[in-house]
Structure formats: C-alpha cells, structure tokens
Design a protein around this motif. Sequence first.
Motif, PDB file in Angstrom:
ATOM      1  N   SER A 105      -7.952  -1.308  -4.080  1.00 24.95           N
ATOM      2  CA  SER A 105      -6.773  -0.515  -3.697  1.00 24.95           C
ATOM      3  C   SER A 105      -5.584  -1.390  -3.321  1.00 24.95           C
ATOM      4  O   SER A 105      -4.463  -0.918  -3.221  1.00 24.95           O
ATOM      5  CB  SER A 105      -7.105   0.393  -2.525  1.00 24.95           C
ATOM      6  OG  SER A 105      -7.118  -0.354  -1.327  1.00 24.95           O
ATOM      7  N   LEU A 108      -1.862  -1.059  -4.739  1.00 35.05           N
ATOM      8  CA  LEU A 108      -1.498   0.306  -5.139  1.00 35.05           C
ATOM      9  C   LEU A 108      -0.498   0.901  -4.153  1.00 35.05           C
ATOM     10  O   LEU A 108       0.430   1.594  -4.541  1.00 35.05           O
ATOM     11  CB  LEU A 108      -2.749   1.190  -5.217  1.00 35.05           C
ATOM     12  CG  LEU A 108      -3.622   0.974  -6.452  1.00 35.05           C
ATOM     13  CD1 LEU A 108      -4.903   1.759  -6.325  1.00 35.05           C
ATOM     14  CD2 LEU A 108      -2.872   1.392  -7.703  1.00 35.05           C
ATOM     15  N   CYS A 109      -0.690   0.628  -2.872  1.00 39.28           N
ATOM     16  CA  CYS A 109       0.220   1.170  -1.859  1.00 39.28           C
ATOM     17  C   CYS A 109       1.596   0.540  -1.987  1.00 39.28           C
ATOM     18  O   CYS A 109       2.614   1.226  -1.928  1.00 39.28           O
ATOM     19  CB  CYS A 109      -0.320   0.920  -0.464  1.00 39.28           C
ATOM     20  SG  CYS A 109      -1.894   1.701  -0.184  1.00 39.28           S
ATOM     21  N   ALA A 118      -3.706   6.830  -4.769  1.00 38.98           N
ATOM     22  CA  ALA A 118      -4.330   5.503  -4.761  1.00 38.98           C
ATOM     23  C   ALA A 118      -5.848   5.663  -4.733  1.00 38.98           C
ATOM     24  O   ALA A 118      -6.565   5.008  -5.481  1.00 38.98           O
ATOM     25  CB  ALA A 118      -3.856   4.703  -3.555  1.00 38.98           C
TER      26      ALA A 118
END
Lengths: 281, 263
Positions: A105, A108-109, A118
Amino acid sequence: MDWLLEIEDVCYTYPGSETPALNGLTMRVPRGKRCVLLGHNGCGKSTLFLHMNGIYAPERGVVKWKGEAFSYRRTFLSQIRQKVGLVFQDPEQQLIASTVAEDISYGLCSAGLSDDEAKRKVEQALVRFGLEHFRERPVHHLSLGQKKRVALAGVMVLEPELLLLDEPTAYLDRLHTRLLMKELERIHREEGTTIVMATHDIDLAYEWADWVFVIEDGRLALEGAPNEVFARRDVLEGLQLGVPLLFDVWEALVPSFFPETEARPRNVADLKERLARCLVD
Amino acid sequence: MKIQLDTLAYTNRLRHVSPIQKLVIGIIMLCFVMVAHAPTHIAVFVWMSVWIVGYAGIPWRIYLRLLGAISLFLALSLPPIMLEITARSIAEITEQTVFIYSFGVFHVYIGVAGMKKASALLLRSLSSVSCLYFILLTVPFTEILAVLRRIGVPCMVTDLLLVMYRFVFVFLETVEQLWIAYKARGARHGFSRKMRDAGGLVARLFARTVQRYQQLSIGLAARGFDGDLRVVASSHAFVSRRYAAEAAAVFLLLVALEWWTGR
Ligand SMILES: Nc1ncnc2c1ncn2[C@@H]1O[C@H](COP(=O)(O)OP(=O)(O)O)[C@@H](O)[C@H]1O
Ligand SMILES: [Mg+2]
C-alpha cells in the motif's frame, strides 16, 4: 516511433572502480513496447536502470523523458520516480513497511487515492501475485522468492508509465514466473505500460519481447525487433549469448518442413500447433 | 531473541484485538505495579502470565525462556543489595543474619532486612517484566508506531523508528548469512583460529552492513521515499468486550487486594 525515454552517450564509473560501468551507451525506449535488455552479469544493466529513474546522474551524456532532459532537481526527481517504477534484482533492497499488505500500500496514499480505493487495489495485487495468505505477515518472515513477489506487487500496483524490472524471474519458480508474465501481459494490454526487463534468459526474451536491446561492456551492441536481433547469430555467439532454443529448432525445420517465408513461431505452443498441422498435411 | 518476539507479536491469538486496548491494559498494569506491594505483585504476575500463555497462546516454553533471560540479569543485580560488609566485630551486628562469612577483620553477611528488600525488588521486577512482555509479545512494533502517530508523535520520529526497525532485520539477516556461510565453508577448530575467524567476520560484517545500508537507501529513493511513509493499516482490529470486561473486573480486584494487604 515514439520514444518514452532516451539515453544519449551516457558514461558512468562507480567511485573507486577503474573501468566504467556504462561507456557511451545510447539507446531509446519505444513507448508502449515490451522491451528486453539482454547482457551478461556485470555488463551494466542494473546501473542503466538506476540512471533511468534518476538515482544516478550520468558523468557524461543525457537522459531524456519524453524528449525533456532530466534536471535532477527534487521536484523533478519525485515526479520521475512516480512515472518510472523500478523493481530491483534484490527485493530486500526496496521493501519498506513491515507487513506485506502495508508494503504494497506504500505509495498509494501519496498518489492521492482514498483509503478504501487503496485497500481494494492492495487486495487485488495480493491475489494477482498469489500473496493472499501472507497479507499480515512481516516481510522478514518471507523467503526470497516471496519477497520478490511483494516487491513486484508494490511497484506494479502504482501503475507507472514505464516499468523497469531487473531480472524479475531470478528467484521465482515456474508457477510464479508464469503468474508474473500473465500480470505483465495484463498491465501492458490494459494500461499500455511500457516495460523494460533485464534478463539473461534468452528464451524468455524471445517469447515475450517486442523489442530487444543487447548490452555489452556498458555499450549497446544490438537493438531491434526479436526476429532481426536473433538473426544476428554471429554477433550473439561472439558475445557468448547464443540464440533462443526455439529459434534454433525452427532453423533446423525450415527448408524441409515449412516454407522459408513463413513467420517464426514465438512460443512452444505455437510451434507444436504448426508441427501438428504440418504432420496432418 | 528479537526475531522471535517479533514473530510472536504477529502470529499470536490476540493479533486482532485493537492494539490500543492491549497497550492500555499493559501500561495501566505497569503503572499499577509501580505503586503496589508484594502480594499484589504475585497476583499481577500470575494474571499477566495467563494473558500471555492462555489468551495470546504464546508457548509456555518460550515465555519461560524469556523470563529466564530476565531473571539472569536480576540475579546478577541482587548480591549488591543483599550483601552487607562490615569491619566491626560479630557481636556488634545487631540484625538477624541468614549467612555470615568472615575473613580477617571483615565480615560479609546477609541480613534478614536485605533479604526482604531483595525479594520485594525481585517480585516487583518480575511483575513489571510480565506486563512489558505482554505488550511486546502481543502488539507488533508497527502497530505501536501507528498508535504513537495517532497520539501525535511527529511522523518524522515514527518513520525514523520504522526504518531503523527494518534495518535491524536487514542487519540480523546479514549476520546470519555470514555465519551460515562461515559454517558451511568449514569453520575451523581451535580457539585462536576461531578468534581470528571471528575478527575477519566482524570486519566483513561491517563492510556488508554499510553496503546494504547504501542499497536500502537507494531502494527507498527509487520508491519515491522523501521522509513520508504513509501506508494503509491493514489489520481489522476490534475492541474486545470480553477482554475489556475481564481486564476491568480483575483490575478492581487487584486494587482491592492491594488496599486490603497494604493496611
Ligand atoms: N557499487 C558498486 N561499486 C563499484 N562497482 C560496481 C558497483 N556496482 C556495480 N559495479 C560494477 O559495475 C559494472 C556493472 O554492474 P551492473 O550494472 O550491476 O551489471 P549487471 O546488472 O548487468 O549485472 C560491473 O562491472 C560491476 O562490477
Ligand atoms: Mg544486475
């Protein structure tokens, strides 16, 4: 053709080393193609990749992204690293977070996705790389091949425009090599991602690539469509790279079983089918 | 040992209980131990052990080994507390003694008071260690970091801690690889040779660690790391009512016990 990334006359010598790792290398990566970078250990493939996303700056020569020379300023570099995804040969080198899902992850943020989106993407990536069961496992509990898959998933989930893979199949077994190739196929088809894969697996290169670069001692030795490049048997043998098995087999069959004008088969399944047809006739 | 703690923290049965709940229980018990006295310490120790071995499902062998490691350190620190030394004659030692040893004009002895002090200290240490182990064995380091972030510790500090934590494992793996390579390629016999090999290994370990550190920073740069490490917390943690209820009830009992024995 439309060039995504251009490398012009690039030289680079590692500090404390006498021979240059890149020695006047010039090559251009065509947009939307599946490219393969062939060459022996130590010919400079990894060094070249580190130039392609601006980690190293060349001593001489320029690197251009869509015709614009790299500026190596902070803002430029952070942009280029979003567009160019690099998967290292050694996965240990690029795993950041401590659990598998968290690592995938990462990025992705910052790319502006909401948490739910996400999470969905991470979940998809986990399934595609066969990592569902490792979701919550800490990264240092995994084997090398599993770490490699996490590294691949973490970079590919960000959908970069240019994807650089440094010997991606090196630690993978057959099953996971096949899963990886399928995933590469998918992002190439759906997202139109340009892919450059460094490898010394010449058979894999022949089966998969649209475009082949051969590198020797930090320079470009050959370049072109696979059929053209692998037809240069003299050069390839001279470089001790050899030609793909399928290529050899076809060459042995051509005058007696198939007409010389027929297109070469690109994979084993294709060859089998044609042989079957030929035998029926 | 570090690897094992971490592995257990990720795989124990309380993994999906909210880290905040576990941290709150652990920290409250730790604070309580600081103010409580001997009989309560035993109760806290037993109760925390039940959490660790019973609820979290940590194998009791491992828990005992962890306690053993700490006890060793405790045992080493007890003699200075218990032993008294005096140059006066034996007749002048007024307190009750358990053990006495004389050489020349000096007498070394353990008084009853010293014994009491030492055992109180031992109990207090063991019970606080059990609270600490409860946290370490059930809350993974990254979740502790997430909680720290939530209560407002600057991201720079928590990200730094995270990168250090990753690096600890890279370091430990390098140690292990070198060690295995050394053994696989025929470790030599004899003390002085072993020491020389060890010297060489340490030098190589240093070089390899520096190299891997550089590689890791290149890797982080390639993933666009610029000091901001945002990830989506993956676990679906929930606050357990049952554990909360038990924690509250037993805590009240412990307070009552402390009040009753402390009178
Ligand atoms: N960190 C380094 N320091 C000094 N020399 C290096 C370093 N990394 C690579 N080289 C040298 O640069 C050359 C190219 O290496 P590399 O790009 O890693 O090759 P490839 O990836 O094609 O195997 C090799 O001769 C290697 O010895
Ligand atoms: Mg390489």
